[in-house]
Scaffold this motif. Structure first.
Motif, short mmCIF file in Angstrom:
data_model
loop_
_atom_site.label_atom_id
_atom_site.label_comp_id
_atom_site.label_asym_id
_atom_site.label_seq_id
_atom_site.Cartn_x
_atom_site.Cartn_y
_atom_site.Cartn_z
N ILE A 1 8.03 3.08 4.33
CA ILE A 1 7.01 2.56 5.24
C ILE A 1 7.22 3.11 6.64
O ILE A 1 6.28 3.54 7.30
CB ILE A 1 7.01 1.02 5.22
N GLN A 2 8.45 3.12 7.10
CA GLN A 2 8.75 3.62 8.44
C GLN A 2 8.39 5.10 8.61
O GLN A 2 7.97 5.51 9.68
CB GLN A 2 10.22 3.40 8.77
N HIS A 3 8.52 5.88 7.54
CA HIS A 3 8.21 7.31 7.62
C HIS A 3 6.82 7.65 7.08
O HIS A 3 6.49 8.81 6.89
CB HIS A 3 9.28 8.11 6.89
N LYS A 4 6.04 6.62 6.80
CA LYS A 4 4.64 6.75 6.40
C LYS A 4 4.44 7.37 5.02
O LYS A 4 3.38 7.92 4.73
CB LYS A 4 3.85 7.53 7.46
N LEU A 5 5.45 7.28 4.16
CA LEU A 5 5.25 7.66 2.77
C LEU A 5 4.52 6.54 2.05
O LEU A 5 3.80 6.78 1.09
CB LEU A 5 6.59 7.90 2.07
N MET A 6 4.74 5.31 2.49
CA MET A 6 4.12 4.14 1.89
C MET A 6 3.33 3.44 2.99
O MET A 6 3.83 3.26 4.10
CB MET A 6 5.21 3.21 1.33
N LYS A 7 2.11 3.07 2.64
CA LYS A 7 1.23 2.39 3.59
C LYS A 7 1.13 0.91 3.23
O LYS A 7 1.47 0.52 2.11
CB LYS A 7 -0.14 3.04 3.57
N GLU A 8 0.66 0.14 4.14
CA GLU A 8 0.52 -1.30 3.89
C GLU A 8 -0.35 -1.55 2.65
O GLU A 8 -0.06 -2.42 1.84
CB GLU A 8 -0.07 -2.02 5.11
#
Length: 108
Positions: free
Chosen positions: A81-88
């Motif tokens: 999430i922090q590196h934007k591989l996973m989104k909310e």
């Protein structure tokens, strides 16, 4: 503290990781192409700027994707999430407990 995630969360996480990786790399490959073809830079600058970006992305990918285990799933999800591989929006389908814990830690 929830050290071991629910089986359903672990199965969903394992199933989605390849798609998350591909989505992330599709975006990053576009960014690399822009660097590699930047008309404002010399071919040497294009090459080295692109190489530098690839090195940074490699570190992120290793940190987020290498060594998944059920006991470390939460840590990997935080990194992703922090590196934007996973989104909310990717959290849909996970247990409410896991989503709430992630939100508390990340303050989404």
């Amino acid at each position: 503290m929830m050290d071991k995630p629910k089986e359903s969360d672990w199965k969903l996480f394992r199933k989605m990781v390849p798609d998350l990786r591909e989505r992330y790399l599709k975006e990053k490959n576009r960014d690399l192409l822009v660097l590699l073809t930047d008309p404002e830079k010399s071919p040497t600058e294009q090459f080295w700027n692109t190489a530098e970006k690839i090195e940074k992305e490699e570190k992120i990918l290793v940190m987020c994707l290498d060594g998944h285990s059920r006991s470390k799933m939460f840590e990997f999800m935080l990194r992703m999430i922090q590196h934007k591989l996973m989104k909310e929006s990717d959290l849909e389908g996970f247990s409410d407990e896991l989503k709430e814990r992630l939100k508390r830690v990340l303050e989404i």
